[in-house]
Write a protein that holds these residues in place. Structure first.
Motif, PDB file in Angstrom:
ATOM      1  N   MET A 158      66.775  35.548 -15.075  1.00 12.77           N
ATOM      2  CA  MET A 158      66.288  35.796 -16.436  1.00 12.77           C
ATOM      3  C   MET A 158      66.000  34.506 -17.191  1.00 12.77           C
ATOM      4  O   MET A 158      64.885  34.304 -17.679  1.00 12.77           O
ATOM      5  N   PRO A 159      66.967  33.571 -17.331  1.00  8.45           N
ATOM      6  CA  PRO A 159      66.645  32.320 -18.027  1.00  8.45           C
ATOM      7  C   PRO A 159      65.601  31.499 -17.286  1.00  8.45           C
ATOM      8  O   PRO A 159      64.776  30.825 -17.914  1.00  8.45           O
ATOM      9  N   VAL A 160      65.609  31.531 -15.955  1.00  6.79           N
ATOM     10  CA  VAL A 160      64.597  30.812 -15.184  1.00  6.79           C
ATOM     11  C   VAL A 160      63.199  31.288 -15.569  1.00  6.79           C
ATOM     12  O   VAL A 160      62.289  30.487 -15.815  1.00  6.79           O
ATOM     13  N   SER A 161      63.018  32.596 -15.624  1.00  8.31           N
ATOM     14  CA  SER A 161      61.712  33.169 -15.959  1.00  8.31           C
ATOM     15  C   SER A 161      61.301  32.809 -17.383  1.00  8.31           C
ATOM     16  O   SER A 161      60.145  32.435 -17.639  1.00  8.31           O
ATOM     17  N   ARG A 162      62.235  32.915 -18.301  1.00 10.19           N
ATOM     18  CA  ARG A 162      61.920  32.648 -19.710  1.00 10.19           C
ATOM     19  C   ARG A 162      61.618  31.168 -19.951  1.00 10.19           C
ATOM     20  O   ARG A 162      60.708  30.843 -20.722  1.00 10.19           O
ATOM     21  N   ILE A 163      62.356  30.294 -19.306  1.00  5.44           N
ATOM     22  CA  ILE A 163      62.100  28.863 -19.465  1.00  5.44           C
ATOM     23  C   ILE A 163      60.744  28.504 -18.855  1.00  5.44           C
ATOM     24  O   ILE A 163      59.978  27.722 -19.422  1.00  5.44           O
ATOM     25  N   ALA A 164      60.439  29.084 -17.698  1.00 11.78           N
ATOM     26  CA  ALA A 164      59.150  28.823 -17.057  1.00 11.78           C
ATOM     27  C   ALA A 164      57.997  29.253 -17.946  1.00 11.78           C
ATOM     28  O   ALA A 164      56.983  28.555 -18.061  1.00 11.78           O
ATOM     29  N   ALA A 165      58.145  30.403 -18.601  1.00 18.78           N
ATOM     30  CA  ALA A 165      57.096  30.886 -19.497  1.00 18.78           C
ATOM     31  C   ALA A 165      56.958  30.003 -20.727  1.00 18.78           C
ATOM     32  O   ALA A 165      55.851  29.821 -21.246  1.00 18.78           O
ATOM     33  N   ALA A 166      58.075  29.422 -21.175  1.00 17.13           N
ATOM     34  CA  ALA A 166      58.061  28.618 -22.398  1.00 17.13           C
ATOM     35  C   ALA A 166      57.626  27.172 -22.158  1.00 17.13           C
ATOM     36  O   ALA A 166      56.966  26.568 -23.005  1.00 17.13           O
ATOM     37  N   GLN A 167      57.996  26.598 -21.003  1.00 20.79           N
ATOM     38  CA  GLN A 167      57.736  25.177 -20.748  1.00 20.79           C
ATOM     39  C   GLN A 167      57.190  24.952 -19.332  1.00 20.79           C
ATOM     40  O   GLN A 167      57.736  24.136 -18.571  1.00 20.79           O
ATOM     41  N   PRO A 168      56.109  25.606 -18.947  1.00 22.51           N
ATOM     42  CA  PRO A 168      55.616  25.459 -17.567  1.00 22.51           C
ATOM     43  C   PRO A 168      55.198  24.035 -17.231  1.00 22.51           C
ATOM     44  O   PRO A 168      55.276  23.613 -16.066  1.00 22.51           O
ATOM     45  N   GLU A 169      54.758  23.278 -18.234  1.00 22.40           N
ATOM     46  CA  GLU A 169      54.296  21.916 -17.983  1.00 22.40           C
ATOM     47  C   GLU A 169      55.435  20.983 -17.569  1.00 22.40           C
ATOM     48  O   GLU A 169      55.191  19.902 -17.029  1.00 22.40           O
ATOM     49  N   LYS A 170      56.681  21.399 -17.792  1.00 19.32           N
ATOM     50  CA  LYS A 170      57.837  20.585 -17.428  1.00 19.32           C
ATOM     51  C   LYS A 170      58.319  20.881 -16.003  1.00 19.32           C
ATOM     52  O   LYS A 170      59.249  20.231 -15.520  1.00 19.32           O
ATOM     53  N   LEU A 171      57.704  21.874 -15.354  1.00 21.46           N
ATOM     54  CA  LEU A 171      58.226  22.370 -14.086  1.00 21.46           C
ATOM     55  C   LEU A 171      57.280  22.152 -12.918  1.00 21.46           C
ATOM     56  O   LEU A 171      56.059  22.157 -13.085  1.00 21.46           O
ATOM     57  N   LEU A 172      57.892  22.015 -11.723  1.00 21.96           N
ATOM     58  CA  LEU A 172      57.139  22.179 -10.488  1.00 21.96           C
ATOM     59  C   LEU A 172      57.145  23.648 -10.094  1.00 21.96           C
ATOM     60  O   LEU A 172      56.188  24.143  -9.518  1.00 21.96           O
ATOM     61  N   GLY A 173      58.235  24.334 -10.405  1.00 24.02           N
ATOM     62  CA  GLY A 173      58.286  25.747 -10.076  1.00 24.02           C
ATOM     63  C   GLY A 173      59.672  26.327 -10.213  1.00 24.02           C
ATOM     64  O   GLY A 173      60.581  25.706 -10.763  1.00 24.02           O
TER      65      GLY A 173
ATOM     66  N   THR B 195      68.929  30.652 -21.767  1.00 23.33           N
ATOM     67  CA  THR B 195      67.571  30.130 -21.926  1.00 23.33           C
ATOM     68  C   THR B 195      67.519  28.933 -22.866  1.00 23.33           C
ATOM     69  O   THR B 195      66.967  27.877 -22.524  1.00 23.33           O
ATOM     70  N   LYS B 196      68.087  29.059 -24.047  1.00 25.56           N
ATOM     71  CA  LYS B 196      68.033  27.992 -25.040  1.00 25.56           C
ATOM     72  C   LYS B 196      68.699  26.721 -24.507  1.00 25.56           C
ATOM     73  O   LYS B 196      68.171  25.615 -24.669  1.00 25.56           O
ATOM     74  N   HIS B 197      69.836  26.891 -23.866  1.00 26.71           N
ATOM     75  CA  HIS B 197      70.550  25.726 -23.354  1.00 26.71           C
ATOM     76  C   HIS B 197      69.766  25.051 -22.232  1.00 26.71           C
ATOM     77  O   HIS B 197      69.729  23.824 -22.133  1.00 26.71           O
ATOM     78  N   GLY B 198      69.135  25.853 -21.390  1.00 31.22           N
ATOM     79  CA  GLY B 198      68.314  25.286 -20.333  1.00 31.22           C
ATOM     80  C   GLY B 198      67.165  24.459 -20.884  1.00 31.22           C
ATOM     81  O   GLY B 198      66.859  23.373 -20.379  1.00 31.22           O
TER      82      GLY B 198
END
Length: 236
Positions: A120-135, A94-97
């Motif tokens: 797992m890291p996909v879900s955690r990164i999405a929760a932490a930085q949703p504004e950086k993602l399309l999905g 997660t941190k590295h992503g």
């Protein structure tokens, strides 16, 4: 005392063996990985699009096993990163992503792909930085944290003959998916076929199509699903 020390030593050796062991990529995938740029242990294809992909490997899977999927996306013009994971366990990723996203300012939006434990890291990164993602893309896995209120999209692709992932558990976590989500089952596929490796556990089901075809079908589904959002991002 001597016996106890011997037992501790044997356990320590076994633990080290478990940590160092991983399922190596097929030679075809290793060859493709040689085309990728290696930066601090991560595998990169640098594309021209404002949209990028990060692929998180499954547990104990060689990161190079995802090189074919990365190449398919790169050939469509996208930057693709397959992060190197500590002990080949993406649960630590997660941190590295988040660091990859933070220091890649040339990418406007990311789509995260997670296979198996990579969810797992996909879900955690999405929760932490949703504004950086399309999905997010969940391959034979599920959203491990609640993403249902986020303004992102998700596609979950499962294998018809998956002998590794518990389907009931995946279904139970459907409530964590955002509103704009799709669930698709690929016929004739198995758990390992989302990458290019064969697990020593032998628990997976049989696939009636090749891993190359499973990768190709998956990438086409992903690009079709996100097509409109990608067009909107690159046209800004």
């Amino acid at each position: 005392m001597v016996v106890l020390l011997c037992i501790i030593g044997i356990l320590a050796i076994a633990m080290i063996g478990i940590l160092l062991y991983y399922n190596q990529a097929f030679p075809e995938a290793q060859e493709i990985a040689e085309e990728m740029k290696l930066i601090d242990g991560d595998y990169w294809f640098h594309g021209d699009s404002d949209v990028g992909f990060i692929i998180f490997a499954g547990a104990k899977a060689d990161e190079r096993a995802y090189a074919y999927m990365a190449k398919l996306l790169y050939e469509e013009g996208y930057t693709v990163v397959v992060p190197k994971q500590l002990f080949h366990l993406s649960a630590f990723g997660t941190k590295h992503g988040l660091e990859i996203i933070e220091f890649s300012s040339q990418i406007e939006k990311w789509i995260l792909i997670g296979h198996s434990l990579g969810g797992m890291p996909v879900s955690r990164i999405a929760a932490a930085q949703p504004e950086k993602l399309l999905g997010v893309v969940l391959l034979a896995t599920y959203a491990s944290v609640d993403l249902s209120e986020l303004d992102i999209s998700a596609i979950r692709i499962t294998a018809q003959n998956d002998g590794v992932m518990n389907n009931d558990r995946m279904e139970n976590y459907n409530r964590n998916l955002p509103e704009n989500s799709a669930n698709i089952v690929l016929e004739g596929t198995n758990h390992q076929g989302f990458a290019a490796y064969k697990s020593a556990s032998g628990r997976d089901g049989e696939a009636s199509i090749s891993w190359q075809e499973q990768n190709e079908q998956s990438v086409r589904l992903v690009l079709d699903f996100f097509a409109e959002q990608i067009r909107e991002t690159v046209s800004k």
